[in-house]
Design a protein around this motif. Structure first.
Motif, PDB file in Angstrom:
ATOM      1  N   UNK A 397       0.784  -1.111   0.152  1.00 19.96           N
ATOM      2  CA  UNK A 397      -0.123  -0.242  -0.124  1.00 19.96           C
ATOM      3  C   UNK A 397       0.880   1.327  -0.032  1.00 19.96           C
ATOM      4  N   UNK A 398       0.184   2.399  -0.280  1.00 20.41           N
ATOM      5  CA  UNK A 398       0.865   3.651  -0.332  1.00 20.41           C
ATOM      6  C   UNK A 398      -0.296   4.437   0.658  1.00 20.41           C
ATOM      7  N   UNK A 399       0.094   5.295   1.471  1.00 22.37           N
ATOM      8  CA  UNK A 399      -0.686   5.860   2.274  1.00 22.37           C
ATOM      9  C   UNK A 399      -0.082   7.175   2.767  1.00 22.37           C
ATOM     10  N   UNK A 400      -0.827   8.616   2.746  1.00 24.57           N
ATOM     11  CA  UNK A 400      -0.484   9.837   2.851  1.00 24.57           C
ATOM     12  C   UNK A 400      -0.164   9.676   4.669  1.00 24.57           C
ATOM     13  N   UNK A 401       0.941  10.421   5.074  1.00 24.34           N
ATOM     14  CA  UNK A 401       1.328  10.571   6.518  1.00 24.34           C
ATOM     15  C   UNK A 401       0.548  11.869   7.280  1.00 24.34           C
ATOM     16  N   UNK A 402       0.364  12.680   6.365  1.00 27.99           N
ATOM     17  CA  UNK A 402      -0.269  14.099   6.742  1.00 27.99           C
ATOM     18  C   UNK A 402      -1.013  14.893   5.922  1.00 27.99           C
ATOM     19  N   UNK A 403      -1.558  15.884   5.736  1.00 30.69           N
ATOM     20  CA  UNK A 403      -2.320  16.873   4.883  1.00 30.69           C
ATOM     21  C   UNK A 403      -1.223  17.581   4.034  1.00 30.69           C
ATOM     22  N   UNK A 408       6.439  12.802   2.085  1.00 34.86           N
ATOM     23  CA  UNK A 408       6.593  11.710   1.558  1.00 34.86           C
ATOM     24  C   UNK A 408       5.440  10.658   2.137  1.00 34.86           C
ATOM     25  N   UNK A 409       4.890   9.895   1.312  1.00 33.36           N
ATOM     26  CA  UNK A 409       3.793   8.994   1.750  1.00 33.36           C
ATOM     27  C   UNK A 409       4.632   7.869   2.198  1.00 33.36           C
ATOM     28  N   UNK A 410       3.791   6.951   3.057  1.00 33.02           N
ATOM     29  CA  UNK A 410       4.430   5.753   3.735  1.00 33.02           C
ATOM     30  C   UNK A 410       4.017   4.571   2.605  1.00 33.02           C
ATOM     31  N   UNK A 411       5.139   3.898   2.301  1.00 33.84           N
ATOM     32  CA  UNK A 411       5.161   2.907   1.194  1.00 33.84           C
ATOM     33  C   UNK A 411       5.405   1.700   1.898  1.00 33.84           C
ATOM     34  N   UNK A 412       4.423   0.645   1.986  1.00 30.79           N
ATOM     35  CA  UNK A 412       4.447  -0.572   2.491  1.00 30.79           C
ATOM     36  C   UNK A 412       4.686  -1.587   1.431  1.00 30.79           C
ATOM     37  N   UNK A 413       5.449  -2.259   1.140  1.00 31.43           N
ATOM     38  CA  UNK A 413       5.452  -3.315  -0.093  1.00 31.43           C
ATOM     39  C   UNK A 413       4.920  -4.659   0.296  1.00 31.43           C
TER      40      UNK A 413
END
Length: 538
Positions: A397-403, A408-413
């Protein structure tokens, strides 16, 4: 054209965005704005094919992302360079041109991407390419904008040994791995023309920039999409500290890649409701699959010292580099004119496998990664063999960390999350060892760099993969095509479910990752998407 009002706004001048900029401005009817977060690609080491090794860690040219700690890879964080420059990743990649296997696209159709089967995408590939050398045999030669070069006559002589070894290991040797049903090893074809990198910017954007209907703005960082009710009608971006807003009469099209496209959607309130609420983002449209489904290719590499000369003996010392540089300046030929990948292809890891499940890379060079993230060639002869799992089943997944769009977003392979992928990792090590132990390779090998490689059992091969395997820089599927909002982000025409005026056209829209390098499929996707966009625009 009006300063802030356009028919189409494109986000990202990468492999997909360059294609769209060209196709959407060809008929002269539509005004197009193309926004790129990076700057010019007019750089010496971008244009020289071997410059990949230098651009790999250049923060001026790429986003330089790092993943979260990946449990499947022994808790390691991986470096994920992504192009932030005109041409995007096609300006910093290794230039291997690989269509993918026909079954990849039939699986797209099965996932809900109607109209994206092999016959449809093959037509686009044929129209897009200008083949050279052996590639012209048996395939359409449409004379398209993408130059696909056969550089086998310039590759290091050591590379021919890999083909001999392939035959001894029971693999076929083929002229063109891009032909339908291509299986075996051969010389890679590359996006190189006349000794220079031929990126998506060269193939598509430069012709388009001669048209008055296209405007390109660089160093533009998109902060959010703008709405009128449920419809996207424009966006806001920052450039040199100044915020600007632009409007689109027809559509906004995200071509920012598998990391940045879902990031922009989430920052704009389109995505999983729970995530957006936790980040303080007002919800515009609950779309749970935005940023989900991330896939990437992982490869395990084994290096060997050689008792014959390889590229190391040329590029591993200053005098050799000077000679190679002089030859390149005078002739545009020689070691600097050939990308890093020389021999490889698709193979089956065993007789029980129904289709090729591994992609191999065999290169007449060995190297080390420096503490600064650069690539340093060994001084003496060496070579490497890499194997990547073609179709991993794990998804991250790819998820934003803040507005804040600057975070940089959080990348969780989520690597090796399935038993299928763990078994494939073991098979990758076995195939490399089988190739390395052929009479041909043993005759030119002093020793493997990892002395324990020959004796590794399956458990050790899996642990070695967990400890050392690395991305091949092919993130995809985070805004994937599918049937509806329950299983995907966009429909088969790349329109975002439930959000009028918005499409996503880049590798994030792949329903599943293709078997090989993803640059060619991304350009193909954009070519076909442009047809759909123009049809829908009347």
């Amino acid at each position: 054209m009006p300063e802030d009002d356009y028919d189409f706004i494109l986000v990202g001048a990468g492999s997909a965005g360059c294609v769209l900029a060209d196709r959407l401005t060809r008929n002269g009817r539509f005004s197009v704005l193309l926004l790129e977060a990076g700057g010019s690609d007019a750089r010496f080491w971008i244009k020289i094919p071997i410059g990949y090794a230098i651009n790999y860690a250049n923060p001026a040219l790429n986003w330089g992302y790092h993943t979260e700690a990946d449990e499947g890879l022994s808790g390691r964080s991986s470096y994920w360079p992504r192009g932030r420059v005109i041409g995007g990743s096609s300006s910093i990649n290794a230039m291997a041109y690989v269509r993918g296997q026909a079954r990849d696209f039939e699986d797209w159709v099965a996932a809900g991407a109607d109209g994206w089967g092999w016959p449809a995408v093959q037509r686009i590939y044929d129209a897009m390419e200008t083949p050279s050398g052996h590639e012209a045999a048996g395939r359409a030669t449409a004379g398209g904008p993408v130059w696909v070069q056969d550089l086998s006559d310039q590759m290091h002589p050591f590379s021919a040994r890999f083909l001999t070894a392939a035959r001894q290991a029971g693999f076929d040797v083929m002229d063109d791995m891009n032909r339908e049903g291509g299986e075996g090893l051969g010389y890679y074809r590359s996006n190189v023309r006349r000794g220079r990198r031929w990126s998506a910017a060269d193939a598509f954007l430069r012709p388009a920039m001669k048209r008055s209907t296209l405007r390109v703005i660089t160093h533009a960082h998109v902060s959010r999409l703008e709405f009128n009710g449920p419809k996207v009608v424009g966006l806001s971006f920052e450039q040199h500290g100044r915020s600007r807003r632009v409007t689109a009469r027809r559509e906004v099209i995200l071509s920012a890649g598998a990391i940045n496209s879902p990031q922009i959607l989430q920052l704009s309130g389109i995505g999983p409701a729970r995530l957006l609420k936790s980040r303080g983002i007002p919800l515009r449209h609950d779309l749970p699959q935005v940023g989900q489904g991330l896939q990437d290719h992982l490869a395990i590499t084994h290096q060997f010292t050689a008792n014959r000369e390889t590229l190391n003996n040329i590029l591993g010392n200053r005098l050799g580099r000077l000679r190679a540089g002089l030859r390149y300046v005078l002739t545009r030929r020689g070691p600097l004119s050939v990308p890093v990948n020389q021999v490889g292809g698709f193979v089956r890891s065993g007789p029980d496998v129904a289709a090729p499940d591994l992609q191999l890379f065999c290169n007449p060079a060995s190297y080390r990664i420096t503490s600064e993230g650069g690539i340093e060639m060994d001084r003496n002869g060496g070579y490497l063999i890499s194997a990547q799992v073609c179709r991993p089943s794990s998804r991250g997944s790819v998820c934003i960390r803040s507005p804040d769009h600057r975070d940089a977003p959080a990348i969780r392979p989520n690597s090796l999350a399935t038993e299928q992928d763990r078994k494939a990792a073991i098979r990758a090590g076995r195939v490399i060892r089988a190739l390395a132990q052929t009479p041909e390779m043993k005759s030119v090998t002093r020793a493997p760099k990892r002395a324990s490689f020959a004796a590794m059992d399956d458990a050790a091969l899996l642990q070695d993969f967990r400890d050392r395997a690395a991305t091949v820089y092919h993130p995809s599927c985070t805004c994937r095509m599918g049937n509806d909002a329950g299983d995907s982000v966009v429909n088969a025409r790349l329109q975002v479910h439930g959000v009028p005026g918005l499409r996503v056209v880049d590798a994030s829209a792949f329903p599943n990752i293709t078997s090989g390098n993803t640059n060619a499929p991304t350009m193909m996707l954009a070519m076909r998407a442009a047809e759909m966009i123009l049809q829908d625009a009347g």
